[in-house]
Design a protein around this motif. Structure first.
Motif, PDB file in Angstrom:
ATOM      1  N   LYS A 135     -52.929  -9.942  17.528  1.00 57.09           N
ATOM      2  CA  LYS A 135     -51.488 -10.178  17.375  1.00 57.09           C
ATOM      3  C   LYS A 135     -50.674  -9.580  18.523  1.00 57.09           C
ATOM      4  O   LYS A 135     -49.632 -10.105  18.883  1.00 57.09           O
ATOM      5  CB  LYS A 135     -50.974  -9.606  16.056  1.00 57.09           C
ATOM      6  N   GLU A 136     -51.165  -8.500  19.101  1.00 58.83           N
ATOM      7  CA  GLU A 136     -50.430  -7.879  20.208  1.00 58.83           C
ATOM      8  C   GLU A 136     -50.428  -8.773  21.445  1.00 58.83           C
ATOM      9  O   GLU A 136     -49.484  -8.743  22.227  1.00 58.83           O
ATOM     10  CB  GLU A 136     -51.019  -6.512  20.550  1.00 58.83           C
ATOM     11  N   ALA A 137     -51.460  -9.561  21.631  1.00 53.64           N
ATOM     12  CA  ALA A 137     -51.563 -10.454  22.794  1.00 53.64           C
ATOM     13  C   ALA A 137     -51.069 -11.863  22.486  1.00 53.64           C
ATOM     14  O   ALA A 137     -51.030 -12.710  23.379  1.00 53.64           O
ATOM     15  CB  ALA A 137     -53.010 -10.508  23.279  1.00 53.64           C
ATOM     16  N   SER A 138     -50.680 -12.115  21.259  1.00 52.75           N
ATOM     17  CA  SER A 138     -50.264 -13.450  20.839  1.00 52.75           C
ATOM     18  C   SER A 138     -48.808 -13.708  21.211  1.00 52.75           C
ATOM     19  O   SER A 138     -47.900 -12.986  20.775  1.00 52.75           O
ATOM     20  CB  SER A 138     -50.431 -13.601  19.323  1.00 52.75           C
ATOM     21  N   GLN A 139     -48.601 -14.740  21.996  1.00 53.58           N
ATOM     22  CA  GLN A 139     -47.242 -15.092  22.390  1.00 53.58           C
ATOM     23  C   GLN A 139     -46.414 -15.504  21.170  1.00 53.58           C
ATOM     24  O   GLN A 139     -45.239 -15.147  21.064  1.00 53.58           O
ATOM     25  CB  GLN A 139     -47.278 -16.207  23.429  1.00 53.58           C
ATOM     26  N   LEU A 140     -47.023 -16.202  20.244  1.00 49.85           N
ATOM     27  CA  LEU A 140     -46.327 -16.616  19.031  1.00 49.85           C
ATOM     28  C   LEU A 140     -45.893 -15.399  18.213  1.00 49.85           C
ATOM     29  O   LEU A 140     -44.732 -15.289  17.814  1.00 49.85           O
ATOM     30  CB  LEU A 140     -47.203 -17.545  18.188  1.00 49.85           C
ATOM     31  N   THR A 141     -46.805 -14.488  17.970  1.00 49.61           N
ATOM     32  CA  THR A 141     -46.470 -13.293  17.193  1.00 49.61           C
ATOM     33  C   THR A 141     -45.376 -12.488  17.867  1.00 49.61           C
ATOM     34  O   THR A 141     -44.438 -12.034  17.217  1.00 49.61           O
ATOM     35  CB  THR A 141     -47.712 -12.410  16.970  1.00 49.61           C
ATOM     36  N   GLN A 142     -45.485 -12.311  19.168  1.00 47.78           N
ATOM     37  CA  GLN A 142     -44.485 -11.512  19.872  1.00 47.78           C
ATOM     38  C   GLN A 142     -43.123 -12.202  19.882  1.00 47.78           C
ATOM     39  O   GLN A 142     -42.089 -11.538  19.806  1.00 47.78           O
ATOM     40  CB  GLN A 142     -44.952 -11.168  21.281  1.00 47.78           C
ATOM     41  N   LEU A 143     -43.102 -13.520  19.961  1.00 48.05           N
ATOM     42  CA  LEU A 143     -41.841 -14.245  19.883  1.00 48.05           C
ATOM     43  C   LEU A 143     -41.255 -14.123  18.476  1.00 48.05           C
ATOM     44  O   LEU A 143     -40.051 -13.913  18.305  1.00 48.05           O
ATOM     45  CB  LEU A 143     -42.035 -15.717  20.253  1.00 48.05           C
ATOM     46  N   GLN A 144     -42.098 -14.209  17.459  1.00 50.36           N
ATOM     47  CA  GLN A 144     -41.645 -14.023  16.080  1.00 50.36           C
ATOM     48  C   GLN A 144     -41.046 -12.629  15.894  1.00 50.36           C
ATOM     49  O   GLN A 144     -39.980 -12.470  15.287  1.00 50.36           O
ATOM     50  CB  GLN A 144     -42.815 -14.201  15.105  1.00 50.36           C
ATOM     51  N   ARG A 145     -41.721 -11.631  16.425  1.00 44.05           N
ATOM     52  CA  ARG A 145     -41.226 -10.255  16.298  1.00 44.05           C
ATOM     53  C   ARG A 145     -39.904 -10.072  17.045  1.00 44.05           C
ATOM     54  O   ARG A 145     -39.002  -9.382  16.560  1.00 44.05           O
ATOM     55  CB  ARG A 145     -42.274  -9.274  16.811  1.00 44.05           C
ATOM     56  N   LEU A 146     -39.801 -10.680  18.216  1.00 41.23           N
ATOM     57  CA  LEU A 146     -38.567 -10.593  18.995  1.00 41.23           C
ATOM     58  C   LEU A 146     -37.405 -11.216  18.227  1.00 41.23           C
ATOM     59  O   LEU A 146     -36.328 -10.620  18.104  1.00 41.23           O
ATOM     60  CB  LEU A 146     -38.749 -11.284  20.348  1.00 41.23           C
ATOM     61  N   PHE A 147     -37.621 -12.406  17.678  1.00 42.18           N
ATOM     62  CA  PHE A 147     -36.579 -13.066  16.900  1.00 42.18           C
ATOM     63  C   PHE A 147     -36.235 -12.251  15.657  1.00 42.18           C
ATOM     64  O   PHE A 147     -35.063 -12.149  15.278  1.00 42.18           O
ATOM     65  CB  PHE A 147     -37.005 -14.480  16.515  1.00 42.18           C
ATOM     66  N   ALA A 148     -37.215 -11.667  15.009  1.00 45.29           N
ATOM     67  CA  ALA A 148     -36.968 -10.846  13.821  1.00 45.29           C
ATOM     68  C   ALA A 148     -36.144  -9.613  14.181  1.00 45.29           C
ATOM     69  O   ALA A 148     -35.227  -9.225  13.437  1.00 45.29           O
ATOM     70  CB  ALA A 148     -38.284 -10.439  13.171  1.00 45.29           C
ATOM     71  N   ARG A 149     -36.457  -8.989  15.319  1.00 50.44           N
ATOM     72  CA  ARG A 149     -35.678  -7.825  15.758  1.00 50.44           C
ATOM     73  C   ARG A 149     -34.237  -8.229  16.068  1.00 50.44           C
ATOM     74  O   ARG A 149     -33.296  -7.511  15.730  1.00 50.44           O
ATOM     75  CB  ARG A 149     -36.322  -7.159  16.971  1.00 50.44           C
ATOM     76  N   LEU A 150     -34.060  -9.381  16.703  1.00 49.53           N
ATOM     77  CA  LEU A 150     -32.707  -9.857  17.002  1.00 49.53           C
ATOM     78  C   LEU A 150     -31.918 -10.115  15.721  1.00 49.53           C
ATOM     79  O   LEU A 150     -30.731  -9.802  15.631  1.00 49.53           O
ATOM     80  CB  LEU A 150     -32.761 -11.133  17.843  1.00 49.53           C
ATOM     81  N   GLU A 151     -32.597 -10.688  14.746  1.00 49.67           N
ATOM     82  CA  GLU A 151     -31.930 -11.042  13.496  1.00 49.67           C
ATOM     83  C   GLU A 151     -31.611  -9.818  12.649  1.00 49.67           C
ATOM     84  O   GLU A 151     -30.618  -9.790  11.931  1.00 49.67           O
ATOM     85  CB  GLU A 151     -32.812 -12.010  12.705  1.00 49.67           C
ATOM     86  N   GLY A 152     -32.447  -8.793  12.754  1.00 49.83           N
ATOM     87  CA  GLY A 152     -32.304  -7.643  11.871  1.00 49.83           C
ATOM     88  C   GLY A 152     -31.610  -6.450  12.485  1.00 49.83           C
ATOM     89  O   GLY A 152     -31.734  -5.347  11.972  1.00 49.83           O
TER      90      GLY A 152
END
Length: 96
Positions: free
Chosen positions: A30-47
């Motif tokens: 998950k740390e190397a996954s572009q999808l996971t990192q994009l999901q986490r980035l969007f979640a941080r922006l939203e929260g």
């Protein structure tokens, strides 16, 4: 600048933001996954109420053809980055 601009545009499209954050990433690392990192980035922006969040975990997943992390200090074409990002996300999403 090109990456930040594109990510902001993607985030501001609710269907894109919610579609990407609700899908299950089948990647083992998950740390190397572009999808996971994009999901986490969007979640941080939203929260957050902060004006900015740290994009470095996502940036580390953005690699050139040689497998090197892209240098965000170099100017790149936003459309080319978008095309590469979409291709990579599509590949990851096919595995879900």
């Amino acid at each position: 600048c090109y990456m930040n601009s594109l990510l902001q545009q993607m985030y501001m499209i609710p269907a894109v933001r919610y579609g990407l954050t609700r899908v299950e990433d089948a990647s083992e690392d998950k740390e190397a996954s572009q999808l996971t990192q994009l999901q986490r980035l969007f979640a941080r922006l939203e929260g957050t109420v902060r004006k900015a969040v740290d994009p470095r975990p996502f940036v580390r997943t953005c690699k050139d053809e040689m497998g090197r992390i892209v240098n965000v200090m170099q100017q790149h074409d936003a459309q080319e980055f978008f095309n590469v990002l979409c291709d990579r996300l599509e590949t990851q999403l096919k595995a879900t």
